[in-house]
Motif scaffolding. Structure first.
Motif, short mmCIF file in Angstrom:
data_model
loop_
_atom_site.label_atom_id
_atom_site.label_comp_id
_atom_site.label_asym_id
_atom_site.label_seq_id
_atom_site.Cartn_x
_atom_site.Cartn_y
_atom_site.Cartn_z
N ASP A 155 0.85 -1.18 0.00
CA ASP A 155 0.00 0.00 0.00
C ASP A 155 0.89 1.24 0.00
N TYR A 156 0.35 2.36 -0.43
CA TYR A 156 1.14 3.59 -0.44
C TYR A 156 0.21 4.80 -0.36
N LYS A 157 0.78 5.90 0.11
CA LYS A 157 0.08 7.18 0.14
C LYS A 157 1.12 8.29 0.10
N LYS A 158 0.69 9.48 -0.29
CA LYS A 158 1.62 10.60 -0.34
C LYS A 158 2.10 10.95 1.06
N THR A 159 3.37 11.25 1.16
CA THR A 159 3.96 11.59 2.45
C THR A 159 3.51 12.98 2.90
N THR A 160 2.98 13.05 4.10
CA THR A 160 2.64 14.34 4.69
C THR A 160 3.67 14.75 5.73
N GLN A 161 4.24 13.76 6.39
CA GLN A 161 5.33 13.98 7.34
C GLN A 161 6.33 12.85 7.19
N LYS A 162 7.56 13.17 6.88
CA LYS A 162 8.56 12.15 6.57
C LYS A 162 8.73 11.18 7.72
N ASN A 163 8.79 9.87 7.39
CA ASN A 163 8.91 8.83 8.39
C ASN A 163 9.69 7.67 7.81
N ALA A 164 9.77 6.55 8.55
CA ALA A 164 10.59 5.41 8.12
C ALA A 164 10.10 4.77 6.83
N LEU A 165 8.83 4.96 6.50
CA LEU A 165 8.27 4.36 5.28
C LEU A 165 8.38 5.28 4.07
N SER A 166 8.90 6.48 4.25
CA SER A 166 8.89 7.49 3.18
C SER A 166 10.00 7.25 2.17
N LYS A 167 9.60 7.29 0.89
CA LYS A 167 10.55 7.22 -0.21
C LYS A 167 9.96 7.97 -1.40
N SER A 168 10.74 8.91 -1.93
CA SER A 168 10.36 9.64 -3.14
C SER A 168 8.97 10.28 -3.03
N GLY A 169 8.65 10.78 -1.86
CA GLY A 169 7.40 11.50 -1.69
C GLY A 169 6.21 10.63 -1.34
N TYR A 170 6.44 9.34 -1.12
CA TYR A 170 5.35 8.43 -0.76
C TYR A 170 5.72 7.62 0.48
N ASP A 171 4.72 7.27 1.26
CA ASP A 171 4.88 6.30 2.34
C ASP A 171 4.54 4.93 1.77
N LEU A 172 5.53 4.05 1.72
CA LEU A 172 5.39 2.75 1.08
C LEU A 172 5.32 1.66 2.14
N THR A 173 4.19 0.97 2.20
CA THR A 173 4.06 -0.17 3.11
C THR A 173 4.53 -1.43 2.37
N PRO A 174 5.54 -2.12 2.87
CA PRO A 174 6.09 -3.27 2.14
C PRO A 174 5.08 -4.40 2.02
N TYR A 175 5.19 -5.14 0.90
CA TYR A 175 4.46 -6.40 0.74
C TYR A 175 5.44 -7.50 1.15
N PHE A 176 5.07 -8.31 2.12
CA PHE A 176 6.04 -9.16 2.79
C PHE A 176 6.23 -10.53 2.15
#
Length: 486
Positions: A155-176
């Motif tokens: 899953d992903y969404k645009k980053t509003t506040q940078k965090n550990a999941l943030s890359k290239s302007g998106y928060d990326l939730t890994p598929y495991f």
């Protein structure tokens, strides 16, 4: 205190490790990246919270806690150890837990190959200990075009506040996982390309070609599953996209990302293995209707039983999609359909000289039938026969048939196999009466991985509950022969 391991099996792939125990499951994945020319890995760990033991905290809420130990080795030397605890979010009720504990760590490692060991302990139930191991490869040079690992995204969404999941302007939730079940209609992925400016001018255009390649037919890209986008060169070039796989048949595949310059020349290509389970898509026999077989090598086979036997021997080289036809082949009576399938099978693998490939394969089938066949099964239907036909002859075989301490076994070593180096298969005669050898362990991508394979080999081995004692026990000639078959 003795620690009882509840680890039953570990399924290993190149970048994904699923640990399955009697009462607990966990999924581990990682990606290799770079920041400021320094390589690092991100580790992704997912543990279903309902598998863990919960205790009440001071607020009267239930929490679970897991101790994580990550060990990185090279040539048996410990390079790094990370040990920490992760705690779940507090909950009111443990009856219907649907959340996972998600953990992401960033660790800086030099380029190289590491033996990685992961241990998980339920802090509230000492009986729950999971252990697994895999290879971790970091290979991102700072002076040439290079690629990070391809990471699948859930899953992903645009980053509003940078965090550990943030890359290239998106928060990326890994598929495991590397398995995409029927319910997943899209495969979303993220990767980074580094050092493009060593080859191309900043601001120049590149094309990103994404496709799906069949594992069983290397170089064959699946029609209808590709996408091309264009962008401009940046210092860190992100590749973030998705492909629809709703109608992709069950099978083993590679997701392939290729960058091309403005003239269409390849700059870099990288790929990642994945599996698709899609039982609703079965083999379409209507596609065989247009295949002309007159005066081809299959036209000389006019007996249905002979054709069915020949086609059954194709299984080690067949995709899951093709196997869906082979599984019901005993019900196919039309000789022409059987001929068309057999001919098309080898045309897809060698369009120019399919007969040559067919003859070479059938010679190998004859060899494995003679070497590994028994009263119950044809050689091509045994584990050793399947591996031989799928990957070719091993470079070295270590045989042990007469040990008083172990069951008869063989260790096959391949110096190179599908882009991997120094990989092995372990076969064992688990039922001495059948005189057959079953595959009990391999470190090849997509094959059966079993961290307890040594225990299966020993005769009358005691039940050992202490993992450290078990590791000492397995520090034996079995380990030596596995590392260096001779």
């Amino acid at each position: 205190m003795n620690k009882k391991s509840i680890l039953l099996t570990i399924i290993l792939t190149l970048f994904t490790m699923s640990l399955v125990g009697q009462n607990i499951v966990a999924h581990f994945n990682y990606g290799a990246f770079a920041a400021n020319n320094e390589p690092y890995i991100e580790t992704y760990l997912s543990i279903p919270q309902d598998q863990l033991t919960h205790v009440k905290n001071n607020d009267g809420l239930f929490v679970a806690e897991v101790q994580v130990t990550m060990l990185f080795k090279q040539n048996n030397d410990i390079i790094d150890v990370e040990k920490y605890n992760i705690t779940s979010m507090p909950i009111n009720d443990t009856a219907n837990i649907v959340t996972n504990i998600i953990d992401l760590q960033r660790l800086y490692l030099n380029n190289g190959e590491y033996d990685f060991e992961l241990t998980l302990k339920d802090k509230n139930d000492t009986a729950k200990i999971l252990k697994g191991n895999t290879k971790i490869i970091v290979e991102i040079p700072d002076n040439q075009v290079a690629s990070s690992t391809i990471c699948f995204v859930d899953d992903y969404k645009k980053t509003t506040q940078k965090n550990a999941l943030s890359k290239s302007g998106y928060d990326l939730t890994p598929y495991f996982s590397i398995l995409f079940p029927e319910s997943k209609n899209d495969i979303t992925f993220y990767s980074e390309i580094y050092n493009l400016e060593t080859l191309l001018e900043k601001g120049s255009r590149v094309a990103i070609f994404t496709s799906i390649e069949s594992r069983e037919v290397p170089g064959e890209f699946i029609s209808g599953y590709s996408k091309t986008t264009r962008s401009t060169v940046t210092s860190v070039f992100p590749v973030f996209n998705s492909l629809n796989i709703e109608h992709l048949p069950s099978g083993n595949y590679y997701l392939v990302i290729t960058l091309k310059d403005e003239n269409g020349y390849d700059i870099i290509s990288t790929k990642k293995f994945f599996q698709r389970s899609n039982p609703k898509i079965s083999y379409n026999e209507d596609l065989l209707a247009n295949i002309i077989i007159n005066n081809t090598f299959v036209s000389k086979y006019n007996n249905a039983d002979t054709l069915r036997e020949i086609i059954k021997s194709f299984v080690p080289k067949a995709s899951d999609y093709e196997q869906s036809f082979i599984k019901k082949i005993d019900n196919v009576t039309d000789i022409e359909i059987l001929q068309q399938f057999a001919y098309n099978f080898w045309v897809e693998r060698n369009e120019l000289t399919p007969e040559k490939s067919f003859n070479e394969y059938m010679a190998a089938v004859k060899k494995v039938n003679n070497s590994y066949g028994n009263a119950m099964r044809r050689g091509y239907d045994t584990d050793r026969g399947r591996v031989y036909l799928q990957y070719g002859p091993p470079n070295h075989i270590h045989e042990n048939r007469f040990s008083s301490a172990t069951k008869p076994y063989e260790i096959w070593q391949y110096y190179k196999i599908e882009g991997q180096s120094n990989k092995r298969f372990v076969f064992a005669a688990l039922d001495l009466a059948l005189k057959d050898y079953d595959l009990i362990h391999s470190d090849v991508i997509g094959e059966l991985y079993n961290s307890k394979w040594q225990q299966e080999l020993y005769l009358n081995s005691p039940i050992i509950n202490d993992d450290e004692s078990m590791e000492e026990m397995w520090g034996s000639p079995l380990d030596e022969y596995y590392r260096d078959p001779r």
